[in-house]
Structure formats: C-alpha cells, structure tokens
Design a protein around this motif. Structure first.
Motif, PDB file in Angstrom:
ATOM      1  N   PRO A  81     -87.865  29.802  -9.973  1.00 32.32           N
ATOM      2  CA  PRO A  81     -89.155  29.129 -10.064  1.00 32.32           C
ATOM      3  C   PRO A  81     -90.317  30.127 -10.078  1.00 32.32           C
ATOM      4  N   GLU A  82     -91.277  29.889 -10.965  1.00 39.41           N
ATOM      5  CA  GLU A  82     -92.397  30.805 -11.126  1.00 39.41           C
ATOM      6  C   GLU A  82     -93.377  30.660  -9.958  1.00 39.41           C
ATOM      7  N   THR A 181     -77.356  23.276  -0.711  1.00 32.94           N
ATOM      8  CA  THR A 181     -76.498  23.516  -1.892  1.00 32.94           C
ATOM      9  C   THR A 181     -76.951  24.834  -2.527  1.00 32.94           C
ATOM     10  N   ASN A 182     -76.236  25.263  -3.559  1.00 34.03           N
ATOM     11  CA  ASN A 182     -76.623  26.504  -4.252  1.00 34.03           C
ATOM     12  C   ASN A 182     -78.033  26.403  -4.820  1.00 34.03           C
ATOM     13  N   LEU A 183     -78.417  25.198  -5.224  1.00 34.50           N
ATOM     14  CA  LEU A 183     -79.732  25.014  -5.846  1.00 34.50           C
ATOM     15  C   LEU A 183     -80.874  25.379  -4.890  1.00 34.50           C
ATOM     16  N   SER A 184     -80.726  24.991  -3.625  1.00 33.07           N
ATOM     17  CA  SER A 184     -81.826  25.215  -2.669  1.00 33.07           C
ATOM     18  C   SER A 184     -81.667  26.517  -1.891  1.00 33.07           C
ATOM     19  N   LYS A 185     -80.479  27.140  -1.980  1.00 34.52           N
ATOM     20  CA  LYS A 185     -80.148  28.292  -1.115  1.00 34.52           C
ATOM     21  C   LYS A 185     -81.280  29.321  -0.997  1.00 34.52           C
ATOM     22  N   LEU A 194     -83.305  20.552   6.786  1.00 31.74           N
ATOM     23  CA  LEU A 194     -82.308  20.860   5.759  1.00 31.74           C
ATOM     24  C   LEU A 194     -81.095  19.964   5.998  1.00 31.74           C
ATOM     25  N   PHE A 195     -80.772  19.129   5.017  1.00 35.26           N
ATOM     26  CA  PHE A 195     -79.639  18.212   5.181  1.00 35.26           C
ATOM     27  C   PHE A 195     -78.345  18.869   4.709  1.00 35.26           C
TER      28      PHE A 195
END
Ligand code: NAP
Length: 229
Positions: A81-82, A181-185, A194-195
């Motif tokens: 993300p920029e 998950t990997n997306l939010s890591k 954090l769920f």
C-alpha cells in the motif's frame, strides 16, 4: 444444510470452508490453487472469464444458497500500500483493481444469466472499511482504497438491478475487521484489535444469518453495522 460457494481460499476463505464442511454444509470451493481440503473444487482465474461462466453453467440446475467471495489483494512481494501518491505504480494500481473487483463482477454476471427469479441467494463480497470514501481520514493506500471503493460501487449498482430481477436475493459487502492472515501481517502493529481467522469466521457466519433483501447494496462490518460509503 445449505449449499455454499466459497471463492478464494486464503486465510479467511479456507478457514470458512473447513468450518462449514465440519458443520455438515455442502461446500463448493473455488480459487486459483486447489487446497488440501476434501470437497468439490473449481479452478478460477480472474483473467479467464470462461472459468467463471463454466462454474455457474455447471451449477445451473442447483443454485447456491450462499456465495462468499474472499478474493482480494493488498500487497505482494514487490508492492504494497502506498504512503504517498509519489509511490504510485500504475501496473500495481490496475492489478489491485482487477483482483479486488473482477471476481465479484464476473460471478455476478454469470450468476445473473441463470438464477431463478425467486431464488433467495445471499451473496457476500469481502470489501474493507478503508474502501469507504466517507471514512477516509488518513489518506494513503490509494490502490487498495480505490479498488475496494470500486467494489462497493459494483455491489450498490448490481443490487439495484437485482431488486427487479431477483427480488429475494441479498447482495452485500463485508468488512471482517483486522484478521490475522498474510494479507494483514505487515500492518498488524497499527491495530489494537486483531481477530484470529476462526473468530472472523464466527462473526461472518453470525452476520450471514441476519441477511435479508432490504440490506442489499450496503457494506457491513463484523459488528453487523452498516459502513457509510
Ligand atoms: N485480513 C484482514 O485483516 C482483512 C481486513 C479487511 C478486509 N479483508 C479482505 O478479506 C478478504 C480475504 O482476505 P484474507 O485476509 O483471507 O487474505 P489472504 O489470506 O491473502 O487471501 C486472499 C485471497 O485472495 C486470492 N488472491 C489474491 N490475489 C489473487 C489473484 N491475482 N488471482 C486470484 N486470487 C487471488 C488469494 O488466492 P491464493 O490463496 O491463491 O493466493 C486468496 O484466496 C480480502 O478480500 C481482503 O481484502 C481482509
């Protein structure tokens, strides 16, 4: 027992598919890579429309009760993300648009060809709170925000068409909160809550029980609250 289609078998999608199958539901899974999970798998390629038409043509005789699309992208090995417009990479922007919008668009298109008019389908597309224009107070994350905002517009627009074509169907967007998950890591440090994937799936399934056609066209979060967008 209900008939589910789970699109995207990443952190949330795979946990969801496992939990539904363990609860005795019929689960069809669809994604780009077959996971180590028993059950019917359909290969989906967001660059190949035919992979969507064949999925919904094959399932024409017995439509799904619930479809949940978890496909989405925030970062990969070379892009993230920029923080500023100065970091914009046009290719990454277009890739984010494609991954975050196209699977929902193509699923809705091909489903609309065959779905019986009175079918009570529930369709949940995973969006994100940062896709809300109204809620944007921090800036940054242009590609992800813009692609989820576009997804929200797709949900709103198709829901208006579906009100006439499929008055008993429900089409909504969903924000799961921040989930491990990997997306939010890489971004978890910024979030106080954090769920786990299992918690996120429980909230989602509780939410799915509340769905009715009047909710169509809206985006909801894990607290079942509507997100203005
Ligand atoms: N985790 C969070 O905190 C959070 C917060 C808000 C919203 N969301 C949304 O929740 C959804 C699920 O996210 P997650 O946390 O489960 O992330 P994840 O583990 O990274 O899963 C993402 C899914 O998208 C698929 N995908 C990514 N790029 C693709 C591409 N080019 N072509 C086809 N499929 C592609 C992945 O497929 P592969 O398994 O084949 O890689 C995977 O199934 C996403 O839409 C995300 O934007 C997540």
């Amino acid at each position: 027992m209900q008939r589910y289609l789970i699109m995207g078998l990443g952190g949330i999608g795979l946990t969801l598919a496992k939990q539904l199958a363990a609860s005795g539901h019929e689960v069809i899974i669809a994604g780009r890579t077959k996971p180590a999970l028993a059950g019917k798998f359909h290969s989906l390629d967001i660059e190949q429309e035919e992979s969507f038409s064949s999925l919904f043509d094959k399932t024409r005789e017995a439509t799904f009760d619930v479809i949940i699309n978890t496909i989405g992208v925030l970062h990969d090995d070379g892009n993230g993300p920029e923080k500023s417009i100065l970091q914009l990479n046009p290719e990454w922007f277009m890739h984010s648009m494609q991954v975050n919008c196209m699977s929902t668009l193509l699923a809705l298109k091909h489903l609309s060809k065959w779905m019986p008019r009175q079918h009570e389908l529930k369709f949940i597309a995973f969006s994100a709170r940062v896709g809300s224009i109204d809620d944007n107070r921090l800036g940054g994350w242009i590609s992800y925000r813009a692609s989820k905002a576009a997804l929200n517009m797709i949900i709103k627009t198709v829901s208006l068409e579906w009100k006439f074509k499929f008055p008993k169907a429900t089409l909504v967007g969903y924000h799961p909160g921040t989930v491990d998950t990997n997306l939010s890591k890489p971004f978890q440090a910024n979030h106080s809550t954090l769920f786990t994937k299992e918690q996120a799936v429980n909230y989602l399934l509780e939410f799915s029980q509340t769905l009715h056609p009047d909710m169509s066209g809206n985006i909801y979060d894990w607290k079942k609250e509507r997100i203005p967008f």
